[in-house]
Write an enzyme that holds these catalytic residues in place. Structure first.
Site, PDB file in Angstrom:
ATOM      1  N   HIS A  27     -12.469  14.590  26.595  1.00 49.37           N
ATOM      2  CA  HIS A  27     -12.305  15.246  25.291  1.00 49.37           C
ATOM      3  C   HIS A  27     -12.884  16.651  25.368  1.00 49.37           C
ATOM      4  CE1 HIS A  27     -12.681  14.760  20.601  1.00 49.37           C
ATOM      5  NE2 HIS A  27     -12.398  16.002  20.946  1.00 49.37           N
ATOM      6  N   HIS A  29     -11.354  20.587  24.466  1.00 50.45           N
ATOM      7  CA  HIS A  29     -10.273  21.509  24.067  1.00 50.45           C
ATOM      8  C   HIS A  29     -10.481  22.743  24.917  1.00 50.45           C
ATOM      9  CE1 HIS A  29      -9.428  19.112  20.401  1.00 50.45           C
ATOM     10  NE2 HIS A  29     -10.705  18.808  20.540  1.00 50.45           N
ATOM     11  N   HIS A 207      -7.329  12.442  17.457  1.00 58.18           N
ATOM     12  CA  HIS A 207      -8.619  12.559  16.783  1.00 58.18           C
ATOM     13  C   HIS A 207      -8.557  11.699  15.519  1.00 58.18           C
ATOM     14  CE1 HIS A 207      -9.216  15.930  19.418  1.00 58.18           C
ATOM     15  NE2 HIS A 207     -10.304  16.361  18.807  1.00 58.18           N
ATOM     16  N   GLU A 210     -13.615  11.366  12.804  1.00 54.10           N
ATOM     17  CA  GLU A 210     -14.648  12.386  13.044  1.00 54.10           C
ATOM     18  C   GLU A 210     -15.213  12.724  11.657  1.00 54.10           C
ATOM     19  OE1 GLU A 210     -13.110  16.181  14.365  1.00 54.10           O
ATOM     20  OE2 GLU A 210     -15.078  16.949  14.965  1.00 54.10           O
ATOM     21  N   ASP A 288     -16.134  18.419  23.857  1.00 58.47           N
ATOM     22  CA  ASP A 288     -15.299  18.880  22.745  1.00 58.47           C
ATOM     23  C   ASP A 288     -14.975  20.375  22.848  1.00 58.47           C
ATOM     24  OD1 ASP A 288     -13.726  18.459  20.517  1.00 58.47           O
ATOM     25  OD2 ASP A 288     -15.368  18.160  19.110  1.00 58.47           O
ATOM     26  N   ASP A 289     -15.881  21.226  22.377  1.00 62.35           N
ATOM     27  CA  ASP A 289     -15.703  22.688  22.426  1.00 62.35           C
ATOM     28  C   ASP A 289     -17.019  23.301  22.900  1.00 62.35           C
ATOM     29  OD1 ASP A 289     -12.970  23.001  20.925  1.00 62.35           O
ATOM     30  OD2 ASP A 289     -14.156  21.620  19.708  1.00 62.35           O
TER      31      ASP A 289
HETATM   32  N1  HPA Z   1     -11.758  18.255  15.800  1.00 63.60           N
HETATM   33  C1  HPA Z   1     -10.526  18.576  15.422  1.00 63.60           C
HETATM   34  N2  HPA Z   1      -9.856  19.575  15.972  1.00 63.60           N
HETATM   35  C2  HPA Z   1     -10.426  20.287  16.931  1.00 63.60           C
HETATM   36  C3  HPA Z   1     -11.704  19.996  17.363  1.00 63.60           C
HETATM   37  C4  HPA Z   1     -12.409  18.911  16.767  1.00 63.60           C
HETATM   38  O1  HPA Z   1     -13.558  18.574  17.091  1.00 63.60           O
HETATM   39  N3  HPA Z   1     -11.976  20.903  18.322  1.00 63.60           N
HETATM   40  C5  HPA Z   1     -10.895  21.685  18.485  1.00 63.60           C
HETATM   41  N4  HPA Z   1      -9.943  21.323  17.628  1.00 63.60           N
HETATM   42 ZN    ZN Z   2     -11.934  17.463  19.617  1.00 58.77          ZN
END
Ligand code: HPA
Ligand code: ZN
Length: 349
Positions: A27, A29, A207, A210, A288-289
């Protein structure tokens, strides 16, 4: 070796073990790996003007209150990506960091609509990323593949148009995902396009859970037929859902630092990763990011283990889950699990 039969590891060796153990990242991006320094370098290279005076000013804007407050800045950051070389440079920078964290396999999300909406052709995006994936294998020994995400704040028709553009490149990515603003955009909004992707033989992830409720996880499973849930931390609110996820062995790609930065949990001590594992869920740890949330894979492991009741058995389970839940071949998975066992044996008393 299994999580309950791992050798005794002295507590003071745990941080080094977390760093050294081989792991898969499921996971990430890739646009979220764009560090402020690279954003500024690419802005200069491409003549793009940014609404921030300096790297420091941009970093200072990374104070998020929820998912949307992050997404606004994340999409602005991606505006410097114009040429195939830009996408390659971004992904190559990620792979170098992943290698340093002993990531041996990575499945990268990319958001084509963020780029095609700005006039960057799909071909440019996929060419750049494909080059970086090949280079990661050749120069770093990292196995990597791509997962194309649909932006859920856009329409299903727009997702279909993106799929159409992607069809000539079906051999370049292994699956599709669903990301962006979760609340108000339930998985079922994309039922038809996911059904089409399923017919095409693509892997499916989304996703869910969250910020969105457990119902979104149910519909990701039952309407979209996904094989993994990205995030899924809100699954613990629904005991029936926990039963379903554990019975079917559906993995959750949990992103601890992301959850703290986006205020899903107040602080790391409140994170439910230990509870997810204790409930029998196939949790994994992911970044994630990472450029926006304060760290790559090993930082995510280090901070969660420092704050939560987690030890060597959970470290083993998380790494092993990451391989088992990946879309790699059984032979690849077996090879990595062997490496994982060897690492644990090396750290034992
Ligand atoms: N959630 C949803 N969209 C996203 C995320 C995330 O954590 N990171 C990049 N796009
Ligand atoms: Zn994500």
């Amino acid at each position: 070796m299994t999580a309950t039969h791992i050798p005794t590891i002295p507590a003071d060796r745990l941080p080094a073990l977390l760093a050294a153990m081989p792991k898969a990242e499921l996971h990430i991006h890739i646009e979220g790996s764009l560090e402020p320094e690279l954003i500024f370098a690419l802005a200069q290279r491409n003549g793009v003007s940014l609404p921030y005076a300096s790297v420091e000013a941009l970093r200072a804007a990374y104070a998020f209150t929820d998912l949307q407050s992050f997404l606004d800045i994340y999409y602005a950051g991606a505006s410097v990506l114009l040429k195939a070389q830009d996408f390659e440079d971004m992904a190559w920078a990620y792979f170098q960091r992943a290698a340093a964290d002993n990531v041996v396999h990575a499945e990268l999300f990319f958001d084509p609509q963020t780029h095609t909406a700005r006039g960057v052709p799909f071909a440019v995006v996929i060419e750049g990323l494909t080059h970086a994936v090949a280079r990661a294998k050749d120069e770093l020994g990292i196995s990597a593949s791509l997962i194309m995400c649909f932006l859920r704040h856009l329409s299903e028709d727009e997702a279909f148009a993106t799929l159409e553009e992607a069809l000539p490149y079906l051999d370049r990515f292994i699956g599709v995902g669903l990301d962006s603003s979760e609340r108000g955009h339930p998985p079922e909004k994309f039922a038809r396009v996911f059904a089409r992707c399923r017919e095409l033989g693509l892997h499916l992830v989304a996703h869910a859970g969250e910020e969105g409720p457990p119902e979104y996880i149910w519909s990701a499973l039952d309407v979209l037929h996904v094989e993994r849930i990205d995030h899924g931390v809100r699954s613990l609110e629904d005991p029936k859902l926990v039963e379903r996820l554990s019975h079917d062995g559906i993995a959750l790609t949990v992103c601890p630092l992301s959850n703290i930065k986006l205020c899903v949990f107040k602080d790391m001590a409140q994170h439910n990763l230990a509870k997810l594992l204790a409930a029998g869920l196939k949790a994994t740890v992911n970044s994630d990011d990472p450029a926006y949330f304060g760290g790559y894979m090993n930082q995510n492991f280090t901070e969660t283990f420092a704050a939560l009741p987690l030890g060597a058995p959970q470290a083993y389970a998380l790494a092993r889950n990451s391989f088992e839940a990946s879309f790699a071949t059984p032979a690849q998975k077996a090879g990595w699990i062997e490496q994982l066992d060897a690492t644990f044996a090396k750290f034992a008393v």
